[in-house]
Design a protein around this motif. Structure first.
Motif, PDB file in Angstrom:
ATOM      1  N   ASP A 200       9.512   0.230   4.830  1.00 12.34           N
ATOM      2  CA  ASP A 200      10.894  -0.225   4.640  1.00 12.34           C
ATOM      3  C   ASP A 200      10.962  -1.614   3.997  1.00 12.34           C
ATOM      4  N   GLY A 201       9.810  -2.144   3.592  1.00 13.69           N
ATOM      5  CA  GLY A 201       9.806  -3.426   2.900  1.00 13.69           C
ATOM      6  C   GLY A 201       9.600  -4.626   3.794  1.00 13.69           C
ATOM      7  N   SER A 202       9.463  -4.422   5.066  1.00 10.25           N
ATOM      8  CA  SER A 202       9.247  -5.548   5.981  1.00 10.25           C
ATOM      9  C   SER A 202       7.847  -6.118   5.781  1.00 10.25           C
ATOM     10  N   ARG A 203       7.772  -7.436   5.807  1.00  7.50           N
ATOM     11  CA  ARG A 203       6.485  -8.103   5.654  1.00  7.50           C
ATOM     12  C   ARG A 203       5.909  -8.391   7.027  1.00  7.50           C
ATOM     13  N   ILE A 204       4.665  -7.974   7.223  1.00  6.79           N
ATOM     14  CA  ILE A 204       4.018  -8.144   8.518  1.00  6.79           C
ATOM     15  C   ILE A 204       2.650  -8.784   8.313  1.00  6.79           C
ATOM     16  N   ARG A 205       2.123  -9.387   9.364  1.00  7.85           N
ATOM     17  CA  ARG A 205       0.778  -9.949   9.343  1.00  7.85           C
ATOM     18  C   ARG A 205      -0.103  -9.104  10.248  1.00  7.85           C
ATOM     19  N   VAL A 206      -1.224  -8.624   9.657  1.00  4.26           N
ATOM     20  CA  VAL A 206      -2.084  -7.692  10.381  1.00  4.26           C
ATOM     21  C   VAL A 206      -3.540  -8.114  10.210  1.00  4.26           C
ATOM     22  N   PRO A 207      -4.404  -7.714  11.117  1.00  3.40           N
ATOM     23  CA  PRO A 207      -5.828  -8.053  10.984  1.00  3.40           C
ATOM     24  C   PRO A 207      -6.515  -7.156   9.955  1.00  3.40           C
ATOM     25  N   LEU A 208      -7.513  -7.720   9.293  1.00  2.00           N
ATOM     26  CA  LEU A 208      -8.352  -6.946   8.375  1.00  2.00           C
ATOM     27  C   LEU A 208      -9.801  -7.315   8.660  1.00  2.00           C
ATOM     28  N   ARG A 209     -10.612  -6.334   8.984  1.00  5.25           N
ATOM     29  CA  ARG A 209     -12.027  -6.548   9.286  1.00  5.25           C
ATOM     30  C   ARG A 209     -12.850  -6.042   8.110  1.00  5.25           C
ATOM     31  N   VAL A 210     -13.562  -6.968   7.476  1.00  3.22           N
ATOM     32  CA  VAL A 210     -14.317  -6.643   6.265  1.00  3.22           C
ATOM     33  C   VAL A 210     -15.814  -6.756   6.560  1.00  3.22           C
ATOM     34  N   GLY A 211     -16.513  -5.664   6.407  1.00  2.00           N
ATOM     35  CA  GLY A 211     -17.954  -5.669   6.565  1.00  2.00           C
ATOM     36  C   GLY A 211     -18.623  -6.047   5.253  1.00  2.00           C
ATOM     37  N   ILE A 212     -19.646  -6.912   5.326  1.00  2.00           N
ATOM     38  CA  ILE A 212     -20.395  -7.295   4.123  1.00  2.00           C
ATOM     39  C   ILE A 212     -21.874  -7.034   4.361  1.00  2.00           C
ATOM     40  N   ILE A 213     -22.554  -6.570   3.320  1.00  2.00           N
ATOM     41  CA  ILE A 213     -23.982  -6.287   3.373  1.00  2.00           C
ATOM     42  C   ILE A 213     -24.585  -6.772   2.064  1.00  2.00           C
ATOM     43  N   GLY A 214     -25.767  -7.431   2.137  1.00  2.00           N
ATOM     44  CA  GLY A 214     -26.320  -8.088   0.956  1.00  2.00           C
ATOM     45  C   GLY A 214     -27.680  -7.548   0.537  1.00  2.00           C
ATOM     46  N   ASP A 254     -12.571  -2.259   8.343  1.00  2.00           N
ATOM     47  CA  ASP A 254     -11.532  -1.691   7.485  1.00  2.00           C
ATOM     48  C   ASP A 254     -12.025  -1.498   6.053  1.00  2.00           C
ATOM     49  N   LEU A 255     -12.912  -2.371   5.610  1.00  2.00           N
ATOM     50  CA  LEU A 255     -13.494  -2.294   4.271  1.00  2.00           C
ATOM     51  C   LEU A 255     -14.960  -2.664   4.361  1.00  2.00           C
ATOM     52  N   ILE A 256     -15.773  -2.160   3.404  1.00  2.00           N
ATOM     53  CA  ILE A 256     -17.163  -2.584   3.293  1.00  2.00           C
ATOM     54  C   ILE A 256     -17.392  -3.071   1.864  1.00  2.00           C
ATOM     55  N   ARG A 344      -6.043   4.150   8.953  1.00  2.00           N
ATOM     56  CA  ARG A 344      -7.066   3.325   8.304  1.00  2.00           C
ATOM     57  C   ARG A 344      -6.595   2.920   6.917  1.00  2.00           C
ATOM     58  N   TRP A 345      -7.214   1.857   6.402  1.00  2.00           N
ATOM     59  CA  TRP A 345      -6.897   1.392   5.061  1.00  2.00           C
ATOM     60  C   TRP A 345      -7.702   2.188   4.031  1.00  2.00           C
ATOM     61  N   VAL A 346      -7.011   2.613   2.981  1.00  2.00           N
ATOM     62  CA  VAL A 346      -7.632   3.378   1.895  1.00  2.00           C
ATOM     63  C   VAL A 346      -7.352   2.648   0.586  1.00  2.00           C
ATOM     64  N   VAL A 347      -8.390   2.471  -0.239  1.00  2.00           N
ATOM     65  CA  VAL A 347      -8.218   1.791  -1.520  1.00  2.00           C
ATOM     66  C   VAL A 347      -7.451   2.692  -2.484  1.00  2.00           C
ATOM     67  N   ASP A 348      -6.373   2.169  -3.038  1.00  2.00           N
ATOM     68  CA  ASP A 348      -5.582   2.866  -4.053  1.00  2.00           C
ATOM     69  C   ASP A 348      -6.248   2.607  -5.407  1.00  2.00           C
ATOM     70  N   LEU A 349      -7.125   3.507  -5.813  1.00  2.00           N
ATOM     71  CA  LEU A 349      -7.927   3.289  -7.013  1.00  2.00           C
ATOM     72  C   LEU A 349      -7.079   3.230  -8.279  1.00  2.00           C
ATOM     73  N   ASP A 350      -5.956   3.927  -8.289  1.00  2.00           N
ATOM     74  CA  ASP A 350      -5.114   3.939  -9.490  1.00  2.00           C
ATOM     75  C   ASP A 350      -4.495   2.572  -9.763  1.00  2.00           C
ATOM     76  N   ASN A 351      -4.321   1.782  -8.732  1.00  2.00           N
ATOM     77  CA  ASN A 351      -3.666   0.487  -8.893  1.00  2.00           C
ATOM     78  C   ASN A 351      -4.604  -0.693  -8.631  1.00  2.00           C
ATOM     79  N   THR A 352      -5.890  -0.405  -8.584  1.00  2.00           N
ATOM     80  CA  THR A 352      -6.911  -1.433  -8.370  1.00  2.00           C
ATOM     81  C   THR A 352      -7.637  -1.697  -9.688  1.00  2.00           C
TER      82      THR A 352
END
Length: 673
Positions: A200-214, A254-256, A344-352
């Motif tokens: 509905d257009g409301s702006r919210i603040r949410v956690p995002l957990r990003v995994g990193i591997i090197g 949420d992302l790797i 879960r969060w899904v990457v929108d490849l068409d707009n990335t």
């Protein structure tokens, strides 16, 4: 008369005002991000900074606006102002590669309580994580464990918790030989709070957990064999991903994001692959890929046409990817669009998409305008490193001798060996002194020496060695010998020597004498630092009209043809002797002398002993092109306005054709002369 608000109306009006404002993002109270939410997250990447903190050329002792992390910092701040949600990572080759780096590692090493200059600068920008590149290992494991603040259970490792960067470093494919455990954490999770929008257009603040591997390039075991052999082991990039990704995925990030110090190569995969990014992108579970090592931008034209790669939008096998440039010249940006689906969060490849943002515009015909257009340096960076910067300048100005000739690499590919002959002379002198003592059975074997020009314009029109006639300082030696390699000598024979030279001759394209149009002399896909030029009483001819592997048409030693079984000792560096550049017969097994001394230090000592060097101290150029008359011009690109340098070096067959206005020019070389 103004209407009065009743006590009952006030909360309703306040709620209405908050809803209408729509600009106040509140933490999402339900504890669960709602399906249908949408977020934009920018992943920012630096790579191959090589300790170029400031926009400064230590070899020419003057500012250089075309490079420097202090300008990348400006791009980072601008990106953060543009994108409400950002993560910042570094893909390695961070602590080595400049005079400042060598000063803090070799001349006056930082103490356990001191942070490296480059890490101080990066901490000012607030990184979320990074990995180690191959050059992180150049100064040894003890130094690496100290300056990264990472105790390592390895031979010679640092066990104290020393000052290091204020962000996590992850590395999944290098393990201690003592216990088999990774020397860095293989992965970690970074937690951020981001802004998102509900349906509905409301702006919210949410956690995002990003995994990193090197991951780092597996050939470090060859390139830094002296520092790493027996202390660590390395696995392939894909193998390490399969080993540790399940552990990371079990934490439900949420992302790797995979941070690879490597580029893209579609050759058949092996665990030793140097640039395994294409194969890493094929490992399920990776949402974004950060690349490095290749000193080439992605997305960009260099990768156009590569299988399953979108070199315009920045995708590798359908995974968003980016690789910034080097020396702080660029910022890589992946603009991710995330949709919340089924919890879960899904990457929108068409707009990335991905992009590389340079600190200076590329391709400008107006050099003055280009300089004015470079982004300014971030004023917060220089004060953090000023003391170390000034100490490094004082150090490199230490006198070591003088020269009566100009030593430059402007035309090293075309036959000017003035910048290489001092290196070859110093290397050969060292081995001729040490070998009879250490390996007396080899005392009578002829000693040759191989050197390559490290700076041949890859980084722009100022990226050349150029030491003027006159006083020589440590700065001169650092300009002549760019990397902190150590010296190695290998035993080979005439057949191996010819194969070595044939490999080097791949620096040139095959020239068709009958072709009427322009033909480029230099093969841009073969790096300049792999064009070894060998001296020591030999002479050889390169025929660029012939196919690869058939170009060395004449090879003599002391005026006589070299026979296939004739023994030679060839002095080179530890990188080449251990397999760097994939030269035939060089895999570390035929090393007969591995010096503890750095090649640059050996060069300094030789220059000090000579006091003054000139033509009489240096062997003349050992090779020439086979005479070749062509219908059309044979051309190459170099720094503009340097035809006089070629003439002074005896290369009268070179003339400048066109000044491009950006510091570079097109030259023609007459191969018939």
């Amino acid at each position: 008369m103004s209407p009065r608000l009743t006590p009952f109306a006030t909360p309703l009006v306040a709620l209405a005002i908050a809803l209408l404002a729509g600009c106040v993002a509140l933490p999402w109270q339900t504890g669960k991000t709602p399906d249908g939410a949408r977020a934009k997250v920018a992943i920012l990447e630096t790579t191959d900074v090589h300790a170029n903190v400031l926009s400064y050329d230590y070899y020419k002792l003057k500012p250089d606006d075309s490079l420097g992390y202090e300008r990348t910092a400006t791009l980072i701040r601008r990106a953060r102002a543009e994108f409400p949600n950002t993560l910042l990572f570094d893909s390695g080759d961070t602590i080595q590669g400049s005079v400042l780096a060598d000063y803090q590692a070799l001349v006056k090493p930082v103490g356990c309580d001191q942070e490296l200059a480059i890490y101080r600068a990066m901490d000012a920008m607030g990184y979320d994580g990074g990995t180690a590149g191959n050059h992180e290992f150049n100064y040894g494991l003890r130094f690496l464990s100290q300056v990264t603040g990472t105790p390592m259970n390895v031979d010679g490792g640092h066990t104290d918790h020393c000052a290091g960067p204020h962000f996590p470093l992850v590395l999944a494919n290098v393990y201690s030989a003592r216990d088999g455990a990774p020397i860095f954490k293989p992965w970690t999770i970074v937690s951020k709070t981001i802004e998102a929008y509900t349906e509905d257009g409301s702006r919210i603040r949410v956690p995002l957990r990003v995994g990193i591997i090197g991951f780092t390039p597996p050939p470090i075991m060859d390139w830094d064999k002296q520092n790493l052999a027996g202390k660590v082991s390395v696995s392939g990039v894909v193998e390490a991903a399969h080993k540790y990704l399940p552990e990371l995925q079990a934490q439900h990030p949420d992302l790797i994001v995979a941070i690879l110090h490597g580029g893209l190569d579609t050759s058949p995969y092996t665990p030793q692959m140097e640039n395994a990014g294409w194969y890493l992108a094929g490992v399920p579970g990776i949402d974004a890929l950060l690349l490095g090592h290749s000193h080439t931008e992605f997305p960009g034209p260099h990768y156009a046409g590569m299988k399953d790669v979108d070199a315009h939008r920045g995708f590798v096998r359908n995974v968003p990817a980016v690789m910034g440039g080097f020396f702080g010249r660029d910022l890589g940006v992946i603009q991710l669009v995330l949709n919340r689906q089924q919890g879960r969060w899904v990457v929108d490849l068409d707009n990335t998409h991905s992009e590389v943002r340079p600190i200076c515009p590329r391709g400008s015909a107006d050099a003055v305008a280009k300089k004015l257009a470079c982004v300014p340096a971030d004023p917060a960076i220089a004060p953090l490193v000023q003391q170390a910067h000034e100490a490094a300048i004082t150090y490199v100005n230490t006198p070591i001798g003088s020269s009566t000739l100009r030593m430059s690499s402007y035309f090293a590919d075309e036959g000017n060996m003035t910048a290489l002959a001092p290196i070859n002379a110093a290397q050969a002198d060292y081995v001729r002194t040490e070998l009879p003592r250490l390996r007396p059975e080899l005392a009578d074997v002829p000693v040759l020496s191989a050197a390559a020009a490290f700076r041949t314009g890859f980084g722009g029109p100022d990226d050349y060695t150029d030491v003027a006639a006159g006083p020589l300082t440590l700065r001169s030696a650092a300009d002549l010998y760019f990397y902190p390699n150590t010296l190695s000598a290998v035993k080979t024979d005439g057949a191996g020597l010819k194969a070595w030279l044939e490999k080097s001759a791949q620096r040139f394209n095959r020239i068709d004498p009958a072709k009427a149009g322009e033909q480029a002399l230099i093969n841009s896909h073969y790096t300049g630092y792999n064009f070894d030029q060998i001296q020591g009483g030999i002479h050889y001819v390169i025929d660029v009209s012939k196919a690869v592997g058939q170009r060395i048409t004449t090879l003599t030693w002391q005026g006589k043809p070299v026979t296939p079984d004739q023994p030679f000792i060839v002095v080179t560096n530890n990188y080449r002797a251990s397999g760097g550049g994939h030269f035939p017969g060089l895999d570390g097994n035929n090393i007969v002398l591995a010096a503890p001394d750095g090649t640059r230090e050996i060069l300094v000592q030789w220059l000090e002993r000579q006091k003054t060097i000139g033509i009489k101290n240096l062997e003349p150029t050992s090779w020439q092109f086979a005479p070749l008359k062509t219908r059309g011009p044979v051309v190459f690109t170099g720094a503009s306005g340097k035809q006089g340098v070629a003439h002074d070096a005896g290369l009268d067959n070179i003339r400048q054709l066109k000044d491009h206005g950006d510091g570079t020019a097109t030259y023609a070389i007459d191969l018939s002369r």
